[in-house]
Design an enzyme around this catalytic site. Structure first.
Site, PDB file in Angstrom:
ATOM      1  N   GLN A 191       0.846  -1.183  -0.040  1.00 54.14           N
ATOM      2  CA  GLN A 191      -0.103  -0.037  -0.005  1.00 54.14           C
ATOM      3  C   GLN A 191       0.896   1.294  -0.090  1.00 54.14           C
ATOM      4  O   GLN A 191       0.518   2.312  -0.074  1.00 54.14           O
ATOM      5  CB  GLN A 191      -0.810   0.029   1.418  1.00 54.14           C
ATOM      6  CG  GLN A 191      -1.879  -1.239   0.935  1.00 54.14           C
ATOM      7  CD  GLN A 191      -2.603  -1.319   2.607  1.00 54.14           C
ATOM      8  OE1 GLN A 191      -3.792  -1.090   2.700  1.00 54.14           O
ATOM      9  NE2 GLN A 191      -1.809  -1.939   3.821  1.00 54.14           N
TER      10      GLN A 191
ATOM     11  N   ASN B 294       1.971  -6.461  13.142  1.00 51.47           N
ATOM     12  CA  ASN B 294       1.580  -4.957  13.167  1.00 51.47           C
ATOM     13  C   ASN B 294       1.757  -4.326  14.572  1.00 51.47           C
ATOM     14  O   ASN B 294       1.091  -4.998  15.248  1.00 51.47           O
ATOM     15  CB  ASN B 294       0.379  -4.555  12.521  1.00 51.47           C
ATOM     16  CG  ASN B 294       0.243  -3.041  12.164  1.00 51.47           C
ATOM     17  OD1 ASN B 294       0.917  -2.272  11.385  1.00 51.47           O
ATOM     18  ND2 ASN B 294      -0.849  -2.562  13.054  1.00 51.47           N
TER      19      ASN B 294
ATOM     20  N   HIS C 168      -1.313   1.242  -4.521  1.00 49.15           N
ATOM     21  CA  HIS C 168      -1.706   2.651  -4.579  1.00 49.15           C
ATOM     22  C   HIS C 168      -0.706   3.660  -5.545  1.00 49.15           C
ATOM     23  O   HIS C 168      -0.727   4.741  -5.512  1.00 49.15           O
ATOM     24  CB  HIS C 168      -1.547   3.458  -3.156  1.00 49.15           C
ATOM     25  CG  HIS C 168      -2.822   2.802  -2.217  1.00 49.15           C
ATOM     26  ND1 HIS C 168      -2.539   2.838  -0.933  1.00 49.15           N
ATOM     27  CD2 HIS C 168      -3.825   2.127  -2.671  1.00 49.15           C
ATOM     28  CE1 HIS C 168      -3.792   2.210  -0.395  1.00 49.15           C
ATOM     29  NE2 HIS C 168      -4.672   1.877  -1.603  1.00 49.15           N
TER      30      HIS C 168
ATOM     31  N   GLY D 194       2.854  -4.636   8.732  1.00 46.15           N
ATOM     32  CA  GLY D 194       2.930  -3.040   8.915  1.00 46.15           C
ATOM     33  C   GLY D 194       1.799  -2.297   8.348  1.00 46.15           C
ATOM     34  O   GLY D 194       1.794  -1.192   7.963  1.00 46.15           O
ATOM     35  N   SER D 195       0.324  -2.759   8.582  1.00 50.97           N
ATOM     36  CA  SER D 195      -0.840  -2.009   8.138  1.00 50.97           C
ATOM     37  C   SER D 195      -1.821  -2.311   9.168  1.00 50.97           C
ATOM     38  O   SER D 195      -2.132  -3.384   9.694  1.00 50.97           O
ATOM     39  CB  SER D 195      -1.120  -2.660   6.909  1.00 50.97           C
ATOM     40  OG  SER D 195      -2.524  -2.075   6.370  1.00 50.97           O
ATOM     41  N   SER D 196      -2.702  -1.114   9.412  1.00 54.33           N
ATOM     42  CA  SER D 196      -3.667  -1.242  10.175  1.00 54.33           C
ATOM     43  C   SER D 196      -4.983  -1.732   9.277  1.00 54.33           C
ATOM     44  O   SER D 196      -6.194  -1.880   9.780  1.00 54.33           O
ATOM     45  CB  SER D 196      -4.065   0.214  10.745  1.00 54.33           C
ATOM     46  OG  SER D 196      -4.258   1.173   9.856  1.00 54.33           O
TER      47      SER D 196
ATOM     48  N   VAL E  31       3.878   3.942  -1.164  1.00 56.24           N
ATOM     49  CA  VAL E  31       4.119   4.631  -2.537  1.00 56.24           C
ATOM     50  C   VAL E  31       5.644   5.114  -2.745  1.00 56.24           C
ATOM     51  O   VAL E  31       5.932   5.752  -3.510  1.00 56.24           O
ATOM     52  CB  VAL E  31       3.202   5.946  -2.975  1.00 56.24           C
ATOM     53  CG1 VAL E  31       1.583   5.269  -2.954  1.00 56.24           C
ATOM     54  CG2 VAL E  31       3.231   7.027  -1.832  1.00 56.24           C
ATOM     55  N   ASP E  32       6.273   4.499  -1.906  1.00 52.61           N
ATOM     56  CA  ASP E  32       7.776   4.923  -1.736  1.00 52.61           C
ATOM     57  C   ASP E  32       8.685   4.358  -2.449  1.00 52.61           C
ATOM     58  O   ASP E  32      10.097   4.576  -2.426  1.00 52.61           O
ATOM     59  CB  ASP E  32       8.207   4.975   0.071  1.00 52.61           C
ATOM     60  CG  ASP E  32       7.937   3.530   0.524  1.00 52.61           C
ATOM     61  OD1 ASP E  32       7.999   2.354  -0.245  1.00 52.61           O
ATOM     62  OD2 ASP E  32       7.449   3.620   1.734  1.00 52.61           O
TER      63      ASP E  32
END
Length: 311
Positions: free
Chosen positions: A140, A283, A158, A257-259, A142-143
């Site tokens: 998710q 997470n 994304h 690492g995502s909620s 965009v880096d």
């Protein structure tokens, strides 16, 4: 919770690429967590070992360990630190002033944002792919940190901030090229920023961007936008279908690492549950899908993933 920001003066010049707001990296964007439960880590190792075609979803909690802040982390996320909110899609496409403000802030933040490097979690997931353990990774973020780590079986759900798209003709170009064009258009422009936000943004006051000039598409003079899904926009149907297809080929799902508060990612947890694909979540803090998982570990992604073996 309010954290102190250092103030930086930025001048557009040929040397701008060597200037960054790197002092912000002294701040910790990873929320605090308790001691890791060794039993849970052992169970997570068993979960990974049992999978032969592992499907992974990664979120901002993976990149906070590389120094990139997120939105929702308790105490240290953007929403906790400030009352600022990210640019909405309708605002960006509907207002030239909003685009001017966005690109000015993004221009200042780009040198730092683009310099971030993959951390232990990114490198571990790349090794799992090389070992044949990881079937597909959906991020998710965009880096571009997964790509920098060498990940190939990858969907950037994304989009990616390192690319720019023309909203009129669809031409895609590199964000780094746009940085040079903006610099040439604004040789005397100066701005002060008091902090960095996720996705390459920084905080600037409106009066600082009044004279900032925004480049247009070199192919058709159209409107340029980062090739990312803004808040209020939708992921393309083709991308969603591709992810569902890869999920259907998988036999286990690991969230890192995502909620999962955004539906664009959460929908794949619902699909996995419907397909009876076992789910594990790594997470810090609660997630929207805790009730769907058979295993939940609350710890830093890099700290845990780096000790797991893909066998």
């Amino acid at each position: 919770m309010s954290l102190p920001w250092r103030v930086f003066t930025i001048k557009a010049s040929p040397g701008l690429r060597s200037i960054s707001v790197s002092a912000n990296l002294l701040m910790n964007f990873v929320p605090s967590t308790s001691t890791i439960d060794a039993n849970l880590v052992e169970r997570l190792q068993h979960f990974v070992s049992q999978a032969s075609r592992l499907f992974v979803i990664s979120g901002a909690g993976l990149s906070t360990e590389s120094g990139i802040p997120d939105y929702r982390s308790e105490g240290v996320g953007l929403y906790a630190r400030t009352d600022r909110r990210p640019m909405q899609y309708k605002e960006f496409v509907g207002s030239a002033k909003s685009r001017q403000r966005y690109w000015a802030r993004n221009y200042v933040g780009w040198p730092q944002f683009s310099s971030h490097k993959p951390n232990a979690a990114h490198r571990t997931l790349r090794r799992w792919e090389e070992a044949g353990k990881l079937h597909w990774l959906v991020t998710q973020n965009v880096d571009s940190l997964h790509s920098k780590a060498g990940q190939r079986r990858l969907t950037e759900l994304h989009g990616c901030a390192h690319r720019v798209i023309c909203l009129d003709c669809g031409t895609v170009s590199l964000r780094e090229e746009l940085q040079r064009r903006i610099e040439a258009l604004n040789p005397e422009w100066r701005a002060q920023t008091s902090g960095v936000a996720p996705d390459g943004d920084v905080f600037l006051e409106d009066e600082q961007v009044l004279h900032f000039r925004v480049p247009s598409c070199t192919a058709c003079s159209g409107t340029l936008k980062p090739e990312v899904t803004f808040f209020g926009d939708n992921v393309s149907k083709a991308t969603v279908q591709l992810v569902h297809d890869r999920l259907a080929e998988s036999d286990a799902m690991l969230v890192t690492g995502s909620s999962l508060q955004v539906y664009s990612g959460y929908r794949f947890l619902l699909a996995a549950k419907e397909r009876c694909i076992p789910i594990a979540i790594l997470n810090i803090g609660p997630t929207r899908a805790d009730h769907l998982a058979e295993l939940k570990v609350s710890a830093r992604c890099g700290e845990v993933l780096s000790v797991l073996q893909p066998h």
